[in-house]
Design a protein around this motif. Structure first.
Motif, short mmCIF file in Angstrom:
data_model
loop_
_atom_site.label_atom_id
_atom_site.label_comp_id
_atom_site.label_asym_id
_atom_site.label_seq_id
_atom_site.Cartn_x
_atom_site.Cartn_y
_atom_site.Cartn_z
N THR A 1 12.11 21.25 -16.66
CA THR A 1 10.71 21.19 -17.05
C THR A 1 10.54 19.85 -17.75
N VAL A 2 9.56 19.07 -17.31
CA VAL A 2 9.38 17.71 -17.81
C VAL A 2 7.93 17.52 -18.25
N ASP A 3 7.77 16.98 -19.46
CA ASP A 3 6.46 16.67 -20.00
C ASP A 3 6.03 15.29 -19.51
N PHE A 4 4.93 15.25 -18.74
CA PHE A 4 4.40 14.00 -18.23
C PHE A 4 3.12 13.59 -18.96
N GLY A 5 2.96 14.02 -20.19
CA GLY A 5 1.85 13.56 -21.02
C GLY A 5 0.59 14.37 -20.87
N PRO A 6 -0.49 13.89 -21.53
CA PRO A 6 -1.72 14.68 -21.64
C PRO A 6 -2.48 14.89 -20.33
N VAL A 7 -2.35 14.00 -19.37
CA VAL A 7 -3.10 14.16 -18.11
C VAL A 7 -2.40 15.15 -17.18
N LEU A 8 -1.10 14.99 -16.99
CA LEU A 8 -0.35 15.83 -16.05
C LEU A 8 0.25 17.07 -16.70
N GLY A 9 0.58 16.99 -17.97
CA GLY A 9 1.22 18.11 -18.65
C GLY A 9 2.66 18.30 -18.19
N GLU A 10 3.14 19.53 -18.29
CA GLU A 10 4.51 19.84 -17.89
C GLU A 10 4.57 20.20 -16.41
N LEU A 11 5.55 19.62 -15.72
CA LEU A 11 5.82 19.94 -14.33
C LEU A 11 7.28 20.37 -14.22
N ARG A 12 7.58 21.14 -13.17
CA ARG A 12 8.95 21.64 -12.97
C ARG A 12 9.51 21.10 -11.67
N GLU B 1 0.83 -1.21 0.00
CA GLU B 1 0.00 0.00 0.00
C GLU B 1 0.86 1.26 0.00
N GLY B 2 1.97 1.23 0.75
CA GLY B 2 2.89 2.37 0.78
C GLY B 2 3.50 2.63 -0.58
N PHE B 3 3.93 1.56 -1.25
CA PHE B 3 4.49 1.71 -2.59
C PHE B 3 3.42 2.18 -3.57
N ALA B 4 2.24 1.56 -3.52
CA ALA B 4 1.17 1.88 -4.46
C ALA B 4 0.67 3.31 -4.30
N ALA B 5 0.90 3.92 -3.15
CA ALA B 5 0.48 5.31 -2.93
C ALA B 5 1.30 6.29 -3.76
N LEU B 6 2.51 5.89 -4.17
CA LEU B 6 3.34 6.76 -5.00
C LEU B 6 2.85 6.75 -6.44
N ASP B 7 2.79 7.92 -7.05
CA ASP B 7 2.45 8.03 -8.47
C ASP B 7 3.75 8.26 -9.22
N LEU B 8 4.32 7.18 -9.76
CA LEU B 8 5.58 7.25 -10.50
C LEU B 8 5.25 7.24 -11.98
N ARG B 9 5.79 8.23 -12.72
CA ARG B 9 5.48 8.38 -14.14
C ARG B 9 6.74 8.61 -14.96
N ILE B 10 6.62 8.26 -16.23
CA ILE B 10 7.67 8.54 -17.21
C ILE B 10 7.46 9.95 -17.75
N GLY B 11 8.55 10.68 -17.87
CA GLY B 11 8.48 12.03 -18.43
C GLY B 11 9.64 12.29 -19.36
N ARG B 12 9.51 13.33 -20.18
CA ARG B 12 10.57 13.73 -21.10
C ARG B 12 10.98 15.17 -20.79
N VAL B 13 12.27 15.40 -20.57
CA VAL B 13 12.79 16.72 -20.23
C VAL B 13 12.64 17.65 -21.44
N THR B 14 11.93 18.77 -21.23
CA THR B 14 11.71 19.72 -22.32
C THR B 14 12.50 21.02 -22.15
N ALA B 15 12.99 21.28 -20.94
CA ALA B 15 13.80 22.48 -20.71
C ALA B 15 14.71 22.26 -19.51
N VAL B 16 15.91 22.82 -19.60
CA VAL B 16 16.90 22.75 -18.52
C VAL B 16 17.42 24.17 -18.31
N ASP B 17 17.24 24.69 -17.11
CA ASP B 17 17.66 26.06 -16.80
C ASP B 17 18.59 26.08 -15.60
N PRO B 18 19.55 26.99 -15.60
CA PRO B 18 20.42 27.14 -14.43
C PRO B 18 19.61 27.53 -13.20
#
Length: 132
Positions: free
Chosen positions: A57-68, A28-45
């Motif tokens: 900045t990482v694109d996590f697809g159509p549901v999550l979109g981009e997260l930083r 249950e502890g492991f299943a509580a984590l939402d682990l997703r594949i993403g693609r890096v779209t921007a890298v800033d200092p």
């Protein structure tokens, strides 16, 4: 861009033989984590960070979109990260770091000296794919 941060070559705080196991959390502890594949779209200092880091900045697809996120992975050049597939924990909550909102945690394995080696799938999975 190489990091100017120097790590004591004799320091091995993450050597596998010196790390105790953590308590069991059950499936249950492991299943509580939402682990997703993403693609890096921007890298800033991130010069405001106390320790050398990048803002990703990482694109996590159509549901999550981009997260930083802020990531202490300066052993990678920006060019190595851009377009790379990464694994992220996306439901840990946001955290403020030096005035920047980090929205997820990018996952990696630790070398004995603390250098992070990013986790990635061995096949090309679509952004947003679930890690299980």
């Amino acid at each position: 861009m190489a990091s100017s941060h120097r790590i004591d070559p004799d320091a091995r705080p993450y050597a596998p033989e010196g790390i105790a196991t953590k308590p069991e959390v059950g499936f249950e502890g492991f299943a509580a984590l939402d682990l997703r594949i993403g693609r890096v779209t921007a890298v800033d200092p991130f010069p405001e960070a106390r320790q050398p880091a990048w803002k990703l900045t990482v694109d996590f697809g159509p549901v999550l979109g981009e997260l930083r996120t802020s990531a202490k992975i300066t052993s990678y050049a920006a060019e190595e990260l851009l377009g790379r597939t990464v694994v992220g924990a996306v439901n840990l909550g946001a955290k403020r770091i030096a005035g920047f909102t980090s929205q997820f945690l990018v996952l990696g394995g630790l070398e004995p000296d603390g250098t992070v080696r990013l986790l990635a799938p061995d096949a090309d999975l679509a952004p947003g794919s679930v890690v299980g």
